[in-house]
Design a protein around this motif. Structure first.
Motif: not given
Length: 170
Positions: A125-150
């Protein structure tokens, strides 16, 4: 003894019927809502097409709550040009493999009748847990998105999308 309150003018069965000419009963004394497009106002949605002063670009990709067009990065915090942005991916997911409880029970119960019951111990039985974080920064902006690992392949899929965004940012 009556457990229900006596009907009053605010109860639905005491309100006046709909106006046959408009088909709507505004009932302003009761604070009723008016439908969209009614003469008295109502909810007016934001325009969806090209607006004055801006030309809408088609979305090329979305990564979590980050949307990408050819020239723009769109985040909940605002829009900014994609040129010169820095993208980072951090995979914080893990996949665990174990033998399910039902397979162990079946193998124990039927071990005396047939040794083939030991094959149930090969079930995984395989179970995937956790998340994947994607960040983008530039031009005075910063944003981080957290995507649940399905599933286990989601990390590779998000890496491909971020590599595409990096190619647009170059």
């Amino acid at each position: 003894m009556n457990q229900y309150p006596s009907p009053g003018p605010g109860d639905p069965w005491q309100q006046p019927r709909q106006d046959p000419s408009t088909g709507w009963n505004p009932a302003p004394e009761y604070g009723a809502l008016e439908p969209y497009g009614s003469p008295g106002g109502g909810y007016v949605p934001a325009p969806t097409g090209p607006t004055a002063g801006s030309v809408e670009e088609p979305l090329l990709s979305t990564i979590g709550d980050i949307a990408i067009t050819r020239n723009t990065v769109i985040t909940p915090g605002g829009r900014f040009p994609i040129r010169g942005t820095v993208w980072t991916v951090t995979d914080m997911s893990r996949t665990e493999t174990d033998i399910p409880v039902w397979a162990i029970i079946v193998a124990i119960l039927f071990i005396w009748t047939c040794l083939l019951s030991l094959l149930f111990l090969l079930v995984k039985d395989r179970k995937t847990t956790g998340h994947i974080q994607v960040t983008v920064q530039g031009h005075g902006h910063y944003h981080a998105a957290s995507i649940p690992a399905a599933h286990p392949g989601l990390g590779a899929q998000i890496n491909q999308q971020v590599n595409y965004a990096r190619s647009l940012a170059a």
